[in-house]
Design a protein around this motif. Structure first.
Motif, PDB file in Angstrom:
ATOM      1  N   SER A 395       0.837  -1.209   0.000  1.00  0.00           N
ATOM      2  CA  SER A 395       0.000   0.000   0.000  1.00  0.00           C
ATOM      3  C   SER A 395       0.866   1.252   0.000  1.00  0.00           C
ATOM      4  O   SER A 395       0.593   2.226  -0.701  1.00  0.00           O
ATOM      5  CB  SER A 395      -0.900   0.032   1.235  1.00  0.00           C
ATOM      6  OG  SER A 395      -1.734  -1.069   1.220  1.00  0.00           O
ATOM      7  N   SER A 441     -13.362   1.201  -0.686  1.00  0.00           N
ATOM      8  CA  SER A 441     -12.747   1.450   0.629  1.00  0.00           C
ATOM      9  C   SER A 441     -11.217   1.343   0.532  1.00  0.00           C
ATOM     10  O   SER A 441     -10.485   2.113   1.144  1.00  0.00           O
ATOM     11  CB  SER A 441     -13.277   0.456   1.666  1.00  0.00           C
ATOM     12  OG  SER A 441     -12.920  -0.843   1.272  1.00  0.00           O
ATOM     13  N   GLU A 442     -10.753   0.393  -0.287  1.00  0.00           N
ATOM     14  CA  GLU A 442      -9.311   0.225  -0.462  1.00  0.00           C
ATOM     15  C   GLU A 442      -8.700   1.454  -1.139  1.00  0.00           C
ATOM     16  O   GLU A 442      -7.654   1.953  -0.724  1.00  0.00           O
ATOM     17  CB  GLU A 442      -9.069  -0.999  -1.349  1.00  0.00           C
ATOM     18  CG  GLU A 442      -8.312  -2.135  -0.666  1.00  0.00           C
ATOM     19  CD  GLU A 442      -8.119  -3.288  -1.631  1.00  0.00           C
ATOM     20  OE1 GLU A 442      -6.965  -3.561  -1.957  1.00  0.00           O
ATOM     21  OE2 GLU A 442      -9.149  -3.865  -2.061  1.00  0.00           O
ATOM     22  N   SER A 444      -9.949   4.454  -1.194  1.00  0.00           N
ATOM     23  CA  SER A 444     -10.017   5.589  -0.281  1.00  0.00           C
ATOM     24  C   SER A 444      -8.845   5.549   0.707  1.00  0.00           C
ATOM     25  O   SER A 444      -8.224   6.575   1.005  1.00  0.00           O
ATOM     26  CB  SER A 444     -11.370   5.544   0.429  1.00  0.00           C
ATOM     27  OG  SER A 444     -11.368   6.407   1.488  1.00  0.00           O
ATOM     28  N   THR A 445      -8.538   4.350   1.233  1.00  0.00           N
ATOM     29  CA  THR A 445      -7.418   4.222   2.172  1.00  0.00           C
ATOM     30  C   THR A 445      -6.108   4.622   1.495  1.00  0.00           C
ATOM     31  O   THR A 445      -5.293   5.348   2.081  1.00  0.00           O
ATOM     32  CB  THR A 445      -7.293   2.747   2.657  1.00  0.00           C
ATOM     33  OG1 THR A 445      -8.584   2.285   2.978  1.00  0.00           O
ATOM     34  CG2 THR A 445      -6.352   2.613   3.825  1.00  0.00           C
ATOM     35  N   LEU A 446      -5.941   4.161   0.248  1.00  0.00           N
ATOM     36  CA  LEU A 446      -4.715   4.484  -0.484  1.00  0.00           C
ATOM     37  C   LEU A 446      -4.570   5.991  -0.694  1.00  0.00           C
ATOM     38  O   LEU A 446      -3.495   6.565  -0.484  1.00  0.00           O
ATOM     39  CB  LEU A 446      -4.734   3.801  -1.852  1.00  0.00           C
ATOM     40  CG  LEU A 446      -4.115   2.416  -1.946  1.00  0.00           C
ATOM     41  CD1 LEU A 446      -4.267   1.884  -3.370  1.00  0.00           C
ATOM     42  CD2 LEU A 446      -2.645   2.464  -1.579  1.00  0.00           C
ATOM     43  N   HIS A 448      -5.961   8.368   0.988  1.00  0.00           N
ATOM     44  CA  HIS A 448      -5.745   9.026   2.267  1.00  0.00           C
ATOM     45  C   HIS A 448      -4.286   8.900   2.685  1.00  0.00           C
ATOM     46  O   HIS A 448      -3.669   9.852   3.179  1.00  0.00           O
ATOM     47  CB  HIS A 448      -6.673   8.414   3.322  1.00  0.00           C
ATOM     48  CG  HIS A 448      -6.741   9.240   4.572  1.00  0.00           C
ATOM     49  ND1 HIS A 448      -6.095   8.875   5.719  1.00  0.00           N
ATOM     50  CD2 HIS A 448      -7.340  10.420   4.820  1.00  0.00           C
ATOM     51  CE1 HIS A 448      -6.301   9.798   6.634  1.00  0.00           C
ATOM     52  NE2 HIS A 448      -7.059  10.750   6.121  1.00  0.00           N
ATOM     53  N   LEU A 449      -3.749   7.706   2.435  1.00  0.00           N
ATOM     54  CA  LEU A 449      -2.345   7.460   2.764  1.00  0.00           C
ATOM     55  C   LEU A 449      -1.442   8.373   1.929  1.00  0.00           C
ATOM     56  O   LEU A 449      -0.519   9.015   2.458  1.00  0.00           O
ATOM     57  CB  LEU A 449      -2.025   5.985   2.474  1.00  0.00           C
ATOM     58  CG  LEU A 449      -0.655   5.448   2.883  1.00  0.00           C
ATOM     59  CD1 LEU A 449      -0.432   5.617   4.375  1.00  0.00           C
ATOM     60  CD2 LEU A 449      -0.542   3.970   2.509  1.00  0.00           C
TER      61      LEU A 449
END
Lengths: 456, 164
Positions: A395, A441-442, A444-446, A448-449
């Protein structure tokens, strides 16, 4: 706008400096305010002045110049005389002046005004730089540090008074782009000084947070900070808070949406006027600042009405965002490979038949995000092989690749699906399509990261 | 921009022709003289050149300067005098543009005379296409000794000599 009515004639002096004299002569002649002889005399004097200026321009070394040069010097003369004529508030005075004075004298008066405006503009610039706002914005810094000083270096009041050299990127709330020469710069600096003076009433940290709330990459945007601060202050007052408070909470916005949505336009305008008066009283503004707020109120009112109709009040009254919400960690990239080593690796990858072998080499040899991006760009991978590489990345590695997308906002770039622009490369197009296939969701997490990473 | 017509063109031309004819007194000792019609032709050539090269003249006297500078040239005779002057006027304005107005009228006329009498041996073609082209290129390239149109050739010869 200055108009006179005399012998049923209307003279308008609210014109561009370079055209005001010509228009004035034309109007005055048409309405019988100047005779044939007077107009001809003025024309002869202008030609004589042009000849004198051309001789000065060539230092007497040449008896001819390019037509464009002559035209530019003529425009400069008209601009200089125009400045003086416009400085006479009464058009009757202009007429008398043209009748009684030599054009040379009018030109000299115009030059004096230009010199005065240059000195004033320089003082204004140093005052603005001295008390400058501390917010981080490329256009603001460039304009103050490079663009306007370049104007003063390159400006030629004698032979090109009508030109505006230098480069001004920072937009004003009410920028009069039709002005030229020193008149524009003088007006720009006056306006900027008033805007900055208003903004200085608010804590610098709040302005930082406001800009961060407006956009994560506000430092790269062409935005006017005064407009944002002014809207926030008005919103604060409308929500029953002090004018100095820039923070408008979610509850405040909901409250304002309820209170203002169904108001008739006149009633809303009235409330805005009251809010304006309260802002002015709270901040103890002088007449000049108050005039600035009144000028800006029209556009704010239009934006506010639009936002209320669309239920998007957060576009006008922005939620502040503190520093900690933005950057979660700092990433220090590994050392880049030497050019010859990098070339050998790309050659080795190219010679591999199977993607597994290519992945093994990439895993073994590549130690920095910059090298990884270079490998993706080095024509070593073909079609579906990109997807295999992206599948194999962690990620964090994917987030680092996202981070290398064209600024200012990779997440917006990806979400908008603008995959086919010239700016982006093949590996980026393939990465976008890879990200599109991820679970929301994945993704979005990426994103955000990626947003939280600060590369050094 | 509308041009201001202060004096009718016919009167301006007449004045210019008169000025040119006054030069005959000084050029007569070289056996060179212009008739009124030839002088008028020079004035018309100047007007045409200014128009076609996009220039504006604000002070007269250029033709007189050219005449007085070139009248002692050994390559001018009564047979080619008027036509050479026409060509020189056109050449002058063309190279004022080509030299980016970097050199003065007097200097350009002076260099034209030096090249015309020297390397060109009276050939207007060589003057226009070789010497002045090189001069203009040297100026555009920012050379300080731009007047030395054989700079490259000298260097080339030196290099050839070194090679031998």
């Amino acid at each position: 706008m200055v108009n006179i009515r005399r012998k049923n004639a209307e003279l308008n002096t609210h014109l561009d400096e370079t055209t005001v004299l010509q228009s004035f002569l034309e109007q005055a002649y048409q309405h019988g305010l100047l005779t044939d002889v007077e107009v001809q005399n003025i024309q002869i004097q202008i030609i004589a002045l042009l000849t004198k200026q051309l001789k000065r321009f060539t230092h007497g070394d040449s008896c001819s110049v390019k037509s464009e040069t002559a035209q530019s010097i003529m425009l400069s003369i008209l601009y200089t005389i125009g400045i003086y004529l416009k400085s006479l508030s009464d058009p009757d005075l202009c007429l008398n002046c043209l009748r009684q004075n030599q054009i040379n004298n009018l030109f000299q008066e115009g030059r004096n005004i230009i010199d005065l405006q240059i000195s004033e503009a320089k003082i204004l610039l140093s005052a603005i730089v001295h008390d400058r706002l501390t917010f981080d914005n490329q256009a603001y810094s460039d304009t103050l540090e490079n663009g306007i000083p370049a104007f003063f270096t390159a400006y030629d009041p004698e032979f090109a008074a009508h030109e505006t050299p230098g480069s001004i990127d920072y937009p004003l709330s009410n920028d009069q782009m039709d002005l030229t020469g020193i008149v524009y710069i003088h007006h720009y600096l006056q306006q900027l000084y008033r805007e900055d003076t208003f903004c200085l009433n608010f804590p610098g940290d709040d302005i930082h947070c406001l800009l961060r709330g407006y956009h994560n990459h506000s430092e790269d945007l062409l935005l006017n900070v005064f407009d944002l601060v002014f809207a926030q202050s008005i919103g604060s007052v409308l929500a029953g808070k002090p004018a100095r408070q820039l923070n408008i909470s979610h509850q405040d916005r909901e409250y304002l949406q309820q209170r203002l949505t169904n108001l008739p336009d006149q009633e809303l305008d009235l409330r805005l006027q009251h809010a304006l008066t309260q802002v002015s009283d709270d901040l103890r503004l002088d007449d000049s600042s108050l005039a600035l707020l009144k000028e800006s109120m029209t556009s704010l009112a239009a934006r506010l009405k639009n936002a209320l109709n669309n239920g998007r009040l957060e576009e006008v009254f922005i939620a502040l965002k503190s520093q900690s919400e933005r950057s979660s960690f700092v990433f220090e990239d590994g050392p880049k490979l030497a050019d010859d080593v990098f070339r050998d690796i790309t050659e080795e990858i190219r010679q591999c038949r199977y993607i597994e072998d290519k992945l093994t080499i990439i895993r073994r040899e590549i130690r920095s995000a910059a090298d990884l991006a270079d490998i993706l760009e080095a024509s070593c991978l073909f079609e579906d092989e990109y997807d295999s590489v992206y599948h194999s990345l962690t990620s964090l590695e994917l987030a680092l690749l996202i981070k290398s997308f064209p600024a200012p906002d990779p997440s917006l770039f990806i979400r908008s699906g603008h995959a086919a622009t010239e700016e982006i490369k093949e590996w980026q197009v393939r990465l976008i399509s890879f990200l599109d296939r991820l679970v929301p969701s994945e993704l979005s997490t990426l994103l955000h990261l990626a947003e939280g990473i600060t590369l050094i | 921009m509308e041009p201001f017509m202060l004096l009718p063109p016919a009167i301006i031309n007449k004045m210019a022709v008169h000025e040119i004819l006054e030069c005959n007194e000084q050029t007569a000792r070289f056996g060179l003289q212009l008739s009124a019609s030839e002088a008028l032709e020079l004035v018309e050539t100047r007007a045409h050149s200014l128009r076609s090269f996009g220039r504006l003249e604000f002070a007269g006297g250029m033709i007189n300067k050219l005449i007085l500078r070139f009248c002692d040239s050994p390559f001018l005779s009564c047979h080619n005098y008027a036509s050479a002057l026409n060509d020189l006027i056109e050449t002058f304005y063309y190279f004022k543009n080509e030299t980016l107005d970097e050199i003065s009228d007097d200097e350009l006329i002076g260099l034209m005379k030096v090249y015309f009498d020297g390397n060109c041996q009276g050939s207007l073609e060589l003057l226009q296409n070789r010497e002045l082209e090189t001069l203009a290129r040297n100026i555009r390239y920012g050379l300080t000794d731009y007047w030395n149109v054989y700079l490259d050739k000298d260097d080339q010869e030196d290099e050839e000599a070194d090679a031998w």
